[in-house]
Design an enzyme around this catalytic site. Structure first.
Site, mmCIF file in Angstrom:
data_model
loop_
_atom_site.group_PDB
_atom_site.id
_atom_site.type_symbol
_atom_site.label_atom_id
_atom_site.label_comp_id
_atom_site.label_asym_id
_atom_site.label_seq_id
_atom_site.Cartn_x
_atom_site.Cartn_y
_atom_site.Cartn_z
ATOM 1 C CB SER A 97 -3.797 -7.798 3.293
ATOM 2 O OG SER A 97 -2.689 -8.225 2.548
ATOM 3 C CG HIS A 249 -1.663 -12.120 5.736
ATOM 4 N ND1 HIS A 249 -1.064 -10.898 5.966
ATOM 5 C CD2 HIS A 249 -2.479 -11.944 4.649
ATOM 6 C CE1 HIS A 249 -1.489 -10.028 5.066
ATOM 7 N NE2 HIS A 249 -2.340 -10.624 4.261
#
Length: 289
Positions: A97, A249
């Protein structure tokens, strides 16, 4: 606990197998996270690499310096200086991320230290905060607003948003992600970060990065959608993209074994030219764990 003083900040890091392996993998976590997010991944990698996991300031156990400019470039420079103090001349960089943007900054500004890169659902193409928000963030009590906003969104709801398989959520996992936010200074430091984050690297810069890069993406990522990975792989000259099905994610939590398998195969293979369809040109074997 390991801490190194860099640019006036006590930076926390974890160092696994420093004497056993020459090849080093540096782990860089995402926004509002810490080295905790890699705890399921590290046991696989430490059997093959020296592993350095870093709490990027102001997160985790690193100090919260309220005068430090928390730009991505400065955070990348901190990572490089930490490695230099540990006498590590080159390494592979794996960022999740926001950590992916830090890794890209390292590859862009310190290309000589980066052997290969791995981006796990990396942030991409985000603009800096709006000028109005930057201005408001200077108000004396703005950090209280950040605290209220994070509290209202709820740690459980946030975790549910970053994983596809919510069955993996446990009390230990929730506590691990909430613990760093029990200190008031983190919210003041986040106010600083809003002002100093310069935005993600633009396409023109990405296109000049020559480091070989593997992108791993969760097909069901709701935070940084797969379309970002598909755009990144086109901009990065030597990148390949692999998509993990039934994955959100938070890849290090959901798919630690698969992540290791693909990454280890990539890091231990010869440098490859980007394939026309952006498929990694090797078949990972699960007996390498």
């Amino acid at each position: 606990m390991n801490h190194i003083e860099i640019k006036g900040i006590s930076v926390y890091y974890e160092d696994y197998r420093p004497e056993e392996y020459e090849d080093t993998v540096v782990l860089l976590h995402g926004f509002l996270s810490s080295t905790f997010s890699f705890r399921r991944l590290i046991p696989y990698f430490q059997n093959h690499y020296r592993v350095i996991a870093i709490d990027l300031p102001p997160f985790g156990k690193s100090a919260k310096n309220l005068s430090f400019p928390y730009s991505y470039k400065n955070l990348g420079d901190i990572v490089v200086e930490l490695l230099q103090q540990l006498n590590i001349q080159e390494a592979h960089f794996m960022g999740h991320s926001m950590g992916g943007q830090i890794a890209l900054n390292v590859m862009n500004n310190h290309s000589g230290i980066a052997k290969k890169g791995v981006l796990l659902c990396s942030s991409g193409y985000l603009k800096p905060a709006h000028l109005l928000l930057k201005g408001v963030s200077r108000l004396p009590y703005f950090h209280h607003y950040i605290k209220v906003w994070l509290t209202r969104s709820g740690i459980l709801r946030n975790i549910e948003n970053v994983v596809h398989n919510t069955a993996i959520i446990s009390d230990e996992m929730i506590l691990g992600y909430v613990r760093p936010f029990l200190e008031e200074d983190i919210f003041k430091a986040l106010s600083q970060m809003i002002r100093h984050r310069e935005g993600d690297l633009p396409s023109t810069t990405l296109q000049s990065i020559q480091t070989p890069i593997l992108l791993l993406w969760g097909e069901q990522d709701k935070v940084v959608p797969l379309s970002v990975g598909e755009r990144l792989v086109k901009d990065l000259p030597n990148a390949n993209l692999h998509v993990l099905k039934n994955t959100g994610h938070l890849i290090p939590e959901e798919r630690p074994e698969e992540t290791f398998t693909y990454v280890h195969s990539y890091l231990s293979s010869e440098t490859v030219v980007k394939q026309e369809k952006n498929i990694i040109p090797f078949t990972p074997t699960f007996d390498t764990i």
